[in-house]
Scaffold this motif. Structure first.
Motif, PDB file in Angstrom:
ATOM      1  N   ILE A  57       0.828  -1.206   0.000  1.00  0.00           N
ATOM      2  CA  ILE A  57       0.000   0.000   0.000  1.00  0.00           C
ATOM      3  C   ILE A  57       0.863   1.257   0.000  1.00  0.00           C
ATOM      4  N   ALA A  58       1.949   1.228   0.772  1.00  0.00           N
ATOM      5  CA  ALA A  58       2.797   2.413   0.929  1.00  0.00           C
ATOM      6  C   ALA A  58       4.249   1.981   1.086  1.00  0.00           C
ATOM      7  N   ASN A  59       5.072   2.255   0.068  1.00  0.00           N
ATOM      8  CA  ASN A  59       6.487   1.877   0.157  1.00  0.00           C
ATOM      9  C   ASN A  59       7.415   2.972  -0.376  1.00  0.00           C
ATOM     10  N   THR A  60       6.892   4.205  -0.372  1.00  0.00           N
ATOM     11  CA  THR A  60       7.703   5.378  -0.689  1.00  0.00           C
ATOM     12  C   THR A  60       7.380   6.451   0.337  1.00  0.00           C
ATOM     13  N   PRO A  61       8.247   7.441   0.498  1.00  0.00           N
ATOM     14  CA  PRO A  61       7.931   8.516   1.458  1.00  0.00           C
ATOM     15  C   PRO A  61       6.588   9.180   1.164  1.00  0.00           C
ATOM     16  N   ALA A  62       6.272   9.401  -0.110  1.00  0.00           N
ATOM     17  CA  ALA A  62       5.029  10.087  -0.458  1.00  0.00           C
ATOM     18  C   ALA A  62       3.798   9.250  -0.127  1.00  0.00           C
ATOM     19  N   THR A  63       3.819   7.972  -0.493  1.00  0.00           N
ATOM     20  CA  THR A  63       2.651   7.130  -0.220  1.00  0.00           C
ATOM     21  C   THR A  63       2.501   6.841   1.266  1.00  0.00           C
ATOM     22  N   MET A  64       3.625   6.755   1.986  1.00  0.00           N
ATOM     23  CA  MET A  64       3.563   6.570   3.436  1.00  0.00           C
ATOM     24  C   MET A  64       3.026   7.828   4.106  1.00  0.00           C
ATOM     25  N   LEU A  65       3.491   8.980   3.649  1.00  0.00           N
ATOM     26  CA  LEU A  65       3.023  10.247   4.207  1.00  0.00           C
ATOM     27  C   LEU A  65       1.531  10.417   3.979  1.00  0.00           C
ATOM     28  N   ALA A  66       1.059   9.944   2.843  1.00  0.00           N
ATOM     29  CA  ALA A  66      -0.364  10.065   2.529  1.00  0.00           C
ATOM     30  C   ALA A  66      -1.240   9.277   3.495  1.00  0.00           C
ATOM     31  N   LEU A  67      -0.702   8.219   4.065  1.00  0.00           N
ATOM     32  CA  LEU A  67      -1.464   7.450   5.062  1.00  0.00           C
ATOM     33  C   LEU A  67      -1.717   8.279   6.309  1.00  0.00           C
ATOM     34  N   GLY A  68      -0.723   9.106   6.670  1.00  0.00           N
ATOM     35  CA  GLY A  68      -0.807   9.848   7.918  1.00  0.00           C
ATOM     36  C   GLY A  68      -0.586   8.941   9.109  1.00  0.00           C
ATOM     37  N   GLU A  69      -0.449   9.532  10.265  1.00  0.00           N
ATOM     38  CA  GLU A  69      -0.212   8.730  11.470  1.00  0.00           C
ATOM     39  C   GLU A  69      -1.359   7.766  11.733  1.00  0.00           C
ATOM     40  N   THR A  70      -2.574   8.231  11.580  1.00  0.00           N
ATOM     41  CA  THR A  70      -3.736   7.390  11.871  1.00  0.00           C
ATOM     42  C   THR A  70      -3.790   6.185  10.945  1.00  0.00           C
ATOM     43  N   GLY A  71      -3.578   6.422   9.666  1.00  0.00           N
ATOM     44  CA  GLY A  71      -3.606   5.319   8.712  1.00  0.00           C
ATOM     45  C   GLY A  71      -2.475   4.343   8.924  1.00  0.00           C
ATOM     46  N   LEU A  72      -1.290   4.864   9.205  1.00  0.00           N
ATOM     47  CA  LEU A  72      -0.135   3.992   9.432  1.00  0.00           C
ATOM     48  C   LEU A  72      -0.324   3.138  10.673  1.00  0.00           C
ATOM     49  N   ARG A  73      -0.891   3.710  11.709  1.00  0.00           N
ATOM     50  CA  ARG A  73      -1.092   2.949  12.953  1.00  0.00           C
ATOM     51  C   ARG A  73      -1.919   1.695  12.724  1.00  0.00           C
ATOM     52  N   GLU A  74      -2.858   1.744  11.814  1.00  0.00           N
ATOM     53  CA  GLU A  74      -3.697   0.575  11.541  1.00  0.00           C
ATOM     54  C   GLU A  74      -2.883  -0.615  11.036  1.00  0.00           C
ATOM     55  N   TYR A  75      -1.797  -0.321  10.347  1.00  0.00           N
ATOM     56  CA  TYR A  75      -0.955  -1.394   9.807  1.00  0.00           C
ATOM     57  C   TYR A  75       0.075  -1.907  10.812  1.00  0.00           C
ATOM     58  N   ILE A  76       0.450  -1.081  11.778  1.00  0.00           N
ATOM     59  CA  ILE A  76       1.549  -1.453  12.673  1.00  0.00           C
ATOM     60  C   ILE A  76       1.115  -1.603  14.129  1.00  0.00           C
ATOM     61  N   LYS A  77      -0.180  -1.630  14.387  1.00  0.00           N
ATOM     62  CA  LYS A  77      -0.672  -1.626  15.765  1.00  0.00           C
ATOM     63  C   LYS A  77      -0.368  -2.923  16.513  1.00  0.00           C
ATOM     64  N   THR A  78       0.071  -3.947  15.818  1.00  0.00           N
ATOM     65  CA  THR A  78       0.467  -5.187  16.498  1.00  0.00           C
ATOM     66  C   THR A  78       1.904  -5.130  16.993  1.00  0.00           C
ATOM     67  N   ILE A  79       2.602  -4.055  16.675  1.00  0.00           N
ATOM     68  CA  ILE A  79       4.014  -3.907  17.044  1.00  0.00           C
ATOM     69  C   ILE A  79       4.127  -2.979  18.250  1.00  0.00           C
ATOM     70  N   GLY A  80       5.003  -3.299  19.174  1.00  0.00           N
ATOM     71  CA  GLY A  80       5.201  -2.476  20.358  1.00  0.00           C
ATOM     72  C   GLY A  80       5.586  -1.044  20.019  1.00  0.00           C
ATOM     73  N   LEU A  81       5.117  -0.109  20.852  1.00  0.00           N
ATOM     74  CA  LEU A  81       5.421   1.322  20.694  1.00  0.00           C
ATOM     75  C   LEU A  81       4.943   1.867  19.351  1.00  0.00           C
ATOM     76  N   TYR A  82       3.856   1.325  18.844  1.00  0.00           N
ATOM     77  CA  TYR A  82       3.433   1.681  17.480  1.00  0.00           C
ATOM     78  C   TYR A  82       3.016   3.143  17.347  1.00  0.00           C
ATOM     79  N   ASN A  83       2.506   3.759  18.406  1.00  0.00           N
ATOM     80  CA  ASN A  83       2.120   5.166  18.312  1.00  0.00           C
ATOM     81  C   ASN A  83       3.333   6.053  18.051  1.00  0.00           C
ATOM     82  N   ALA A  84       4.379   5.857  18.845  1.00  0.00           N
ATOM     83  CA  ALA A  84       5.600   6.645  18.670  1.00  0.00           C
ATOM     84  C   ALA A  84       6.263   6.340  17.333  1.00  0.00           C
ATOM     85  N   LYS A  85       6.241   5.078  16.947  1.00  0.00           N
ATOM     86  CA  LYS A  85       6.862   4.694  15.676  1.00  0.00           C
ATOM     87  C   LYS A  85       6.117   5.302  14.492  1.00  0.00           C
ATOM     88  N   ALA A  86       4.796   5.330  14.552  1.00  0.00           N
ATOM     89  CA  ALA A  86       4.015   5.949  13.478  1.00  0.00           C
ATOM     90  C   ALA A  86       4.351   7.434  13.367  1.00  0.00           C
TER      91      ALA A  86
END
Length: 211
Positions: A57-86
């Protein structure tokens, strides 16, 4: 440990595993950067599971940025410290776009200026993505540096500098991966598997586990 012993250490690992690499899945320097940021205090397996859904879905800075923090969190919420990492990943994407033409820089100072990127992460990127002979010292390598006698040190920087001085140049590019894999699967923290260790006879650890 003598330089001769160290050379024998790495010669054996090279023979057993001529082309070691990270266990993180990635297809570009940017994907590796994201994966390494996510891997802090998390397993490579958990990161790979998340990025298998994220990177299509997102593998470039632009496409990742387009997800925003909220969108990115949905993909990484199973990983520890996901809020800070997003938060760090989205901020890093903006910097890559604004300052580096959407490319991951291959200089330490520029990497360490990115949110969520410290010396260890920068070393991983420089070594794995850009083939620079660096030494990223994580908990496994810190343990091995002290336990084996390769490079005793009170902190990760001391172990890093000791390893860089000791490891012969011809092995330095791959040494980071050999050490991590050895620490992860053989020279484990609680009960090292000394009987099956390739370098047990060279290792200076005095409390080797029996067969």
């Amino acid at each position: 440990m003598s330089p001769e012993q160290a050379a024998e250490f790495f010669q054996r690992w090279q023979t057993a595993d001529p082309h070691p690499t990270t266990e993180l899945n990635y297809a570009s320097p940017f994907e590796l950067l994201v994966a390494v940021i996510l891997s802090a205090q998390a397993t490579d397996k958990s990161v790979n599971k998340a990025t298998a859904q994220l990177f299509p879905i997102a593998n470039t800075p632009a496409t990742m940025l387009a997800l925003g923090e909220t969108g990115l969190r949905e993909y990484i919420k199973t990983i520890g410290l996901y809020n800070a990492k997003a938060k760090n990943i989205i901020a890093t994407c903006q910097i890559l776009i604004d300052q580096h033409h959407s490319q991951v820089p291959d200089q330490r100072a520029a990497l360490e200026a990115l949110p969520g990127v410290g010396r260890k992460t920068a070393n991983v990127i420089l070594n794995t993505a850009f083939q620079q002979p660096t030494m990223a010292v994580d908990t496994h390598i810190f343990r091995l540096g002290n336990r084996t006698g390769l490079a005793p040190g009170k902190n990760v920087l001391a172990v890093e500098q000791g390893l860089l001085k000791l490891i012969p140049a011809e092995y330095l590019q791959d040494a980071h991966h050999w050490l991590i894999l050895h620490g992860r699967y053989v020279c484990t923290a609680r009960k090292p598997k000394c009987p099956s260790c390739l370098v047990a006879d060279l290792c200076e650890y005095k409390e080797k586990t029996p067969a």
